[in-house]
Scaffold this motif. Structure first.
Motif, PDB file in Angstrom:
ATOM      1  N   MET A 107       0.836  -1.184   0.000  1.00 25.45           N
ATOM      2  CA  MET A 107       0.000   0.000   0.000  1.00 25.45           C
ATOM      3  C   MET A 107       0.879   1.245   0.000  1.00 25.45           C
ATOM      4  O   MET A 107       1.841   1.344   0.752  1.00 25.45           O
ATOM      5  CB  MET A 107      -0.891  -0.022   1.232  1.00 25.45           C
ATOM      6  N   GLU A 108       0.534   2.199  -0.830  1.00 27.23           N
ATOM      7  CA  GLU A 108       1.320   3.412  -0.962  1.00 27.23           C
ATOM      8  C   GLU A 108       1.003   4.404   0.162  1.00 27.23           C
ATOM      9  O   GLU A 108      -0.136   4.564   0.558  1.00 27.23           O
ATOM     10  CB  GLU A 108       1.048   4.063  -2.309  1.00 27.23           C
ATOM     11  N   GLU A 109       2.039   5.045   0.645  1.00 28.33           N
ATOM     12  CA  GLU A 109       1.895   6.033   1.704  1.00 28.33           C
ATOM     13  C   GLU A 109       1.216   7.292   1.155  1.00 28.33           C
ATOM     14  O   GLU A 109       1.496   7.710   0.037  1.00 28.33           O
ATOM     15  CB  GLU A 109       3.305   6.359   2.193  1.00 28.33           C
ATOM     16  N   PRO A 110       0.307   7.919   1.937  1.00 30.10           N
ATOM     17  CA  PRO A 110      -0.342   9.142   1.446  1.00 30.10           C
ATOM     18  C   PRO A 110       0.694  10.250   1.242  1.00 30.10           C
ATOM     19  O   PRO A 110       1.705  10.304   1.939  1.00 30.10           O
ATOM     20  CB  PRO A 110      -1.323   9.502   2.562  1.00 30.10           C
ATOM     21  N   ARG A 111       0.446  11.111   0.266  1.00 27.08           N
ATOM     22  CA  ARG A 111       1.401  12.164  -0.055  1.00 27.08           C
ATOM     23  C   ARG A 111       0.743  13.531   0.034  1.00 27.08           C
ATOM     24  O   ARG A 111      -0.427  13.689  -0.274  1.00 27.08           O
ATOM     25  CB  ARG A 111       1.978  11.962  -1.442  1.00 27.08           C
ATOM     26  N   ILE A 112       1.548  14.486   0.401  1.00 32.48           N
ATOM     27  CA  ILE A 112       1.113  15.874   0.434  1.00 32.48           C
ATOM     28  C   ILE A 112       1.175  16.395  -1.000  1.00 32.48           C
ATOM     29  O   ILE A 112       2.114  16.082  -1.727  1.00 32.48           O
ATOM     30  CB  ILE A 112       2.035  16.681   1.364  1.00 32.48           C
ATOM     31  N   PRO A 113       0.202  17.193  -1.431  1.00 30.58           N
ATOM     32  CA  PRO A 113       0.240  17.738  -2.795  1.00 30.58           C
ATOM     33  C   PRO A 113       1.553  18.458  -3.078  1.00 30.58           C
ATOM     34  O   PRO A 113       2.138  19.080  -2.197  1.00 30.58           O
ATOM     35  CB  PRO A 113      -0.937  18.711  -2.818  1.00 30.58           C
ATOM     36  N   THR A 114       1.994  18.392  -4.309  1.00 31.16           N
ATOM     37  CA  THR A 114       3.295  18.937  -4.671  1.00 31.16           C
ATOM     38  C   THR A 114       3.315  20.447  -4.808  1.00 31.16           C
ATOM     39  O   THR A 114       4.393  21.031  -4.877  1.00 31.16           O
ATOM     40  CB  THR A 114       3.795  18.322  -5.994  1.00 31.16           C
ATOM     41  N   SER A 115       2.148  21.097  -4.844  1.00 27.97           N
ATOM     42  CA  SER A 115       2.158  22.555  -4.942  1.00 27.97           C
ATOM     43  C   SER A 115       1.013  23.159  -4.142  1.00 27.97           C
ATOM     44  O   SER A 115       0.031  22.489  -3.824  1.00 27.97           O
ATOM     45  CB  SER A 115       2.068  23.006  -6.398  1.00 27.97           C
ATOM     46  N   TYR A 116       1.149  24.430  -3.854  1.00 29.38           N
ATOM     47  CA  TYR A 116       0.101  25.123  -3.112  1.00 29.38           C
ATOM     48  C   TYR A 116      -1.153  25.295  -3.974  1.00 29.38           C
ATOM     49  O   TYR A 116      -2.241  25.501  -3.454  1.00 29.38           O
ATOM     50  CB  TYR A 116       0.606  26.473  -2.592  1.00 29.38           C
TER      51      TYR A 116
ATOM     52  N   ASP B  20      -6.470  11.716   2.883  1.00 22.22           N
ATOM     53  CA  ASP B  20      -6.234  10.481   3.619  1.00 22.22           C
ATOM     54  C   ASP B  20      -4.897  10.515   4.363  1.00 22.22           C
ATOM     55  O   ASP B  20      -4.151   9.531   4.402  1.00 22.22           O
ATOM     56  CB  ASP B  20      -6.303   9.274   2.680  1.00 22.22           C
ATOM     57  N   LEU B  21      -4.595  11.673   4.951  1.00 25.85           N
ATOM     58  CA  LEU B  21      -3.383  11.840   5.756  1.00 25.85           C
ATOM     59  C   LEU B  21      -3.721  11.541   7.210  1.00 25.85           C
ATOM     60  O   LEU B  21      -4.879  11.639   7.612  1.00 25.85           O
ATOM     61  CB  LEU B  21      -2.858  13.274   5.625  1.00 25.85           C
ATOM     62  N   PRO B  22      -2.739  11.179   8.028  1.00 20.51           N
ATOM     63  CA  PRO B  22      -3.018  10.892   9.443  1.00 20.51           C
ATOM     64  C   PRO B  22      -3.563  12.130  10.156  1.00 20.51           C
ATOM     65  O   PRO B  22      -2.969  13.202  10.066  1.00 20.51           O
ATOM     66  CB  PRO B  22      -1.651  10.504  10.016  1.00 20.51           C
ATOM     67  N   PRO B  23      -4.692  11.997  10.846  1.00 14.77           N
ATOM     68  CA  PRO B  23      -5.311  13.160  11.485  1.00 14.77           C
ATOM     69  C   PRO B  23      -4.573  13.668  12.723  1.00 14.77           C
ATOM     70  O   PRO B  23      -4.673  14.833  13.069  1.00 14.77           O
ATOM     71  CB  PRO B  23      -6.710  12.676  11.852  1.00 14.77           C
ATOM     72  N   GLN B  24      -3.815  12.820  13.393  1.00 10.72           N
ATOM     73  CA  GLN B  24      -3.091  13.235  14.586  1.00 10.72           C
ATOM     74  C   GLN B  24      -1.734  13.801  14.190  1.00 10.72           C
ATOM     75  O   GLN B  24      -0.956  13.149  13.505  1.00 10.72           O
ATOM     76  CB  GLN B  24      -2.861  12.063  15.558  1.00 10.72           C
ATOM     77  N   LYS B  25      -1.453  15.016  14.666  1.00 12.77           N
ATOM     78  CA  LYS B  25      -0.182  15.656  14.313  1.00 12.77           C
ATOM     79  C   LYS B  25       1.013  15.014  15.016  1.00 12.77           C
ATOM     80  O   LYS B  25       2.148  15.287  14.674  1.00 12.77           O
ATOM     81  CB  LYS B  25      -0.221  17.149  14.649  1.00 12.77           C
ATOM     82  N   ASP B  26       0.775  14.141  16.005  1.00 16.24           N
ATOM     83  CA  ASP B  26       1.894  13.458  16.651  1.00 16.24           C
ATOM     84  C   ASP B  26       2.208  12.115  15.986  1.00 16.24           C
ATOM     85  O   ASP B  26       3.085  11.380  16.430  1.00 16.24           O
ATOM     86  CB  ASP B  26       1.633  13.275  18.147  1.00 16.24           C
ATOM     87  N   ASP B  27       1.526  11.818  14.899  1.00 13.94           N
ATOM     88  CA  ASP B  27       1.792  10.608  14.126  1.00 13.94           C
ATOM     89  C   ASP B  27       3.189  10.698  13.511  1.00 13.94           C
ATOM     90  O   ASP B  27       3.581  11.762  13.025  1.00 13.94           O
ATOM     91  CB  ASP B  27       0.730  10.483  13.023  1.00 13.94           C
ATOM     92  N   PRO B  28       3.959   9.613  13.510  1.00 13.77           N
ATOM     93  CA  PRO B  28       5.314   9.641  12.937  1.00 13.77           C
ATOM     94  C   PRO B  28       5.347  10.045  11.458  1.00 13.77           C
ATOM     95  O   PRO B  28       6.371  10.524  10.970  1.00 13.77           O
ATOM     96  CB  PRO B  28       5.832   8.217  13.110  1.00 13.77           C
TER      97      PRO B  28
END
Length: 87
Positions: free
Chosen positions: A1-10, A41-49
């Protein structure tokens, strides 16, 4: 399963924020940020690794995903506010 990614641009954040503001024009920044995290689909908790992991942006040095997400979100919000100020 692929890890969720942050969009590449604003610009992706711009589109997401505008769409979310159409649905709920009075939504505060915090709510918009949480909705984007859920949509991507990013982790909702900001303390997630996941958030402390490194991501390679195009023009800057290596940054944590948390920094990258916040920078792009803040830039998109700035652009939206400045556009509203002009109209």
């Amino acid at each position: 399963m692929e890890e969720p990614r942050i969009p590449t641009s604003y610009r992706t954040f711009l589109r997401l924020i505008r769409r979310l503001q159409e649905e709920d024009p009075g939504a505060p920044r915090k709510v918009l940020k949480q909705r984007i995290i859920r949509l991507l689909d990013l982790p909702p908790q900001k303390d997630d690794p996941y958030w402390d992991g490194q991501q390679f942006p195009y023009l800057r040095s290596i940054r944590t995903r948390r920094q990258l997400f916040d920078d792009r979100f803040n830039l998109a919000m700035y652009r939206i506010r400045s556009e509203k100020g002009r109209s």
